[in-house]
Design an enzyme around this catalytic site. Structure first.
Site, PDB file in Angstrom:
ATOM      1  N   TYR A 168       5.941  18.407   6.078  1.00  0.00           N
ATOM      2  CA  TYR A 168       6.362  17.347   7.037  1.00  0.00           C
ATOM      3  C   TYR A 168       5.879  16.067   6.220  1.00  0.00           C
ATOM      4  CZ  TYR A 168       6.730  21.146  10.419  1.00  0.00           C
ATOM      5  OH  TYR A 168       6.782  22.205  11.107  1.00  0.00           O
ATOM      6  N   ARG A 169       6.517  15.182   5.876  1.00  0.00           N
ATOM      7  CA  ARG A 169       6.087  13.943   5.270  1.00  0.00           C
ATOM      8  C   ARG A 169       5.133  13.384   6.125  1.00  0.00           C
ATOM      9  NH1 ARG A 169      11.519  10.930   6.349  1.00  0.00           N
ATOM     10  NH2 ARG A 169      10.724   9.694   8.203  1.00  0.00           N
ATOM     11  N   TRP A 182       7.016  15.459  12.123  1.00  0.00           N
ATOM     12  CA  TRP A 182       7.714  16.741  12.348  1.00  0.00           C
ATOM     13  C   TRP A 182       8.649  16.417  13.551  1.00  0.00           C
ATOM     14  CZ3 TRP A 182       2.272  19.239  13.227  1.00  0.00           C
ATOM     15  CH2 TRP A 182       1.556  18.875  14.482  1.00  0.00           C
ATOM     16  N   ASP A 277      14.896   8.336   2.291  1.00  0.00           N
ATOM     17  CA  ASP A 277      15.201   9.825   2.374  1.00  0.00           C
ATOM     18  C   ASP A 277      15.963  10.414   1.434  1.00  0.00           C
ATOM     19  OD1 ASP A 277      14.812  12.355   3.582  1.00  0.00           O
ATOM     20  OD2 ASP A 277      14.307  11.398   5.561  1.00  0.00           O
TER      21      ASP A 277
END
Length: 481
Positions: A168-169, A182, A277
């Protein structure tokens, strides 16, 4: 391969590694270089000098191609990896007569089990003062809200004791805090909610940087809960993953380059973004109704001469397209367990994985195509897929022209197009007015049974086999085959 360093040496021996000696910044410069290299399909990159972070080197584009990943994992087909747990499940004893024959398979399972070790190289060095500033996290696009950890291995266990290692970034707020992105359907979010309901207080979390290629792939894979992802890493790697237990109790890969130890305060939330993204657009906090937990970093452990691994995203095809294709192949056998009629699946790289899926099936009855559409939307991460096209088994889902022909030939829109309004979708979808609430499109492009055509029978043209036989010598003479 023991770790990421072994993998980099292996890539270099294959002439798939570019070493960059010039000093570049992790803010914009390294990400821009990585994108250009990936668009040119030129291989992985190792940056020897990192501006502002003299202790570090930086690696990127490790997933150079599906073929490279397959060879690195030592399999003839990536599907073999997904078949490993299934073969072991098939061999579990159902009765007394089965027990002896299953002992060999149970021993084989032991080869994949994780192993706890007492030493890890990353424990040699530690930084406790603003540990997140020590890490060369990327700023990947000019309007990103901050620097980001873009391929962090988020390690935690839920209150039931199920271990997870997921990607998760993480947006860095300062040297000690970051926001973990998340989403609500992810394991991390569910574990966090369980902690909030049962315990409150702090949820121990660790972030590992770098590992062997199998563990890196496992972390981003949609492993069905409650399967332990640390166990699944063994299936992907072909051997059990060695784990080290941190003082906060979290299990992390012992072969990590660095590990950030900390916790999530379960009731502390923050906005996250903007972030450029994988759709190729900025994901902005003002466009979604979600807040995310704040990670508190207490210290970072790191190996001598550590190597940071970060991935970059943007308009496809970048590294995540290769990762998506590898996952597609690995999880096809598991998809067939839920839906045995599935023959093959294709997540086109320009469909950014969650956007479009094409699935071929063995159609057995009228309405079977719509049954599969609905079943897929109810299965794991496929629940986020926006557009699904179902075709018959003789249509190759990887041949877009065949798929287009099937849509043109077998789809009557009022009968075969299914739109699901106000459905939960990918929160990153740039087409949705108010993410994560959007809609879904299903296209049943299977050949239709007479019942679906009100009795009309449409006959396809076919060559006369006897004529083809008579012309065979001429084909060889003029066409070479």
């Amino acid at each position: 391969m023991r770790d990421m360093r072994d993998y980099l040496e292996w890539l270099e021996a294959r002439n798939e590694l570019i070493r960059v000696e010039e000093e570049l910044s992790p803010e914009l410069e390294i990400p821009a270089f990585l994108r250009r290299v990936m668009y040119d399909k030129a291989g992985a990159v190792l940056f020897e000098r990192v501006k502002g972070h003299p202790e570090w080197r930086v690696a990127g584009n490790l997933f150079t191609s599906v073929e490279t990943v397959r060879e690195a994992l030592g399999v003839e087909r990536l599907e073999e990896i997904g078949e490993r747990p299934l073969k072991l499940m098939e061999s579990l004893p159902l009765g007394l007569s089965d027990k002896l024959s299953s002992l060999g398979k149970l021993r084989e399972l032991g080869n994949y089990l994780p192993k706890l070790v007492r030493k890890a190289e990353f424990t040699r060095n530690v930084v406790e003062d603003e540990p997140l500033n020590f890490v060369p996290a990327f700023k990947t696009w000019p309007k990103d809200g901050s620097r980001y950890l873009t391929y962090p291995l988020i390690c935690f266990s839920d209150p039931k004791g199920v271990n997870s290692i997921s990607v998760y970034r993480v947006m860095l707020l300062d040297g000690e805090r970051g926001v973990i992105h998340w989403q609500v359907h992810k394991r991390g979010s569910q574990a966090w909610r369980d902690y909030l309901e049962r315990n409150g207080g702090k949820m121990p979390v660790a972030i590992a940087i770098g590992s062997d290629i199998g563990t890196l792939l496992t972390a981003v894979s949609p492993v069905p809960y409650p399967m332990d992802k640390l166990l699944f890493a063994g299936f992907v790697r072909g051997s059990g993953l060695e784990l080290y237990r941190l003082p906060n109790g979290v299990l992390v890969p012992a072969n990590a380059e660095a590990v950030i130890e900390g916790y999530v305060q379960v009731d502390e939330l923050s906005e996250e973004g903007p972030f450029g993204d994988h759709f190729g657009f900025y994901d902005k906090p003002s466009e979604r109704n979600e807040l995310y937990p704040v990670f508190h970093a207490e210290r970072v452990y790191y190996r001598d001469n550590p190597i940071y691994y970060g991935s970059v995203v943007g308009k496809p095809p970048l590294e995540d397209a290769v990762i998506g294709k590898a996952i597609e192949r690995i999880f096809l056998p598991l998809m067939r367990v839920v839906l045995p009629e599935v023959v093959d699946v294709n997540f086109p790289e320009y469909g950014v994985f969650q956007g479009v899926a094409i699935v071929s099936i063995k159609k057995r009855y009228p309405g079977h195509g719509k049954k599969v559409l609905n079943a897929l939307w109810g299965t794991g991460q496929m629940a986020l897929t926006k557009v699904i096209v179902v075709v018959s088994e003789d249509i190759n889902p990887h041949d877009i022209n065949q798929v287009i022909w099937a849509i043109a030939s077998f789809v009557n829109p009022e009968r075969d197009v299914l739109v699901i309004p106000k459905a939960h979708t990918d929160a990153l979808d740039p087409a949705v007015p108010r993410p994560p609430l959007g809609s879904k499109l299903g296209i049943d492009a299977t050949r239709k049974f007479p019942e679906e055509m009100d009795g009309r029978v449409v006959e396809e043209v076919k060559e006369n086999p006897e004529v083809l036989r008579r012309l065979e010598d001429l084909f060889k003479k003029y066409l070479g085959g």
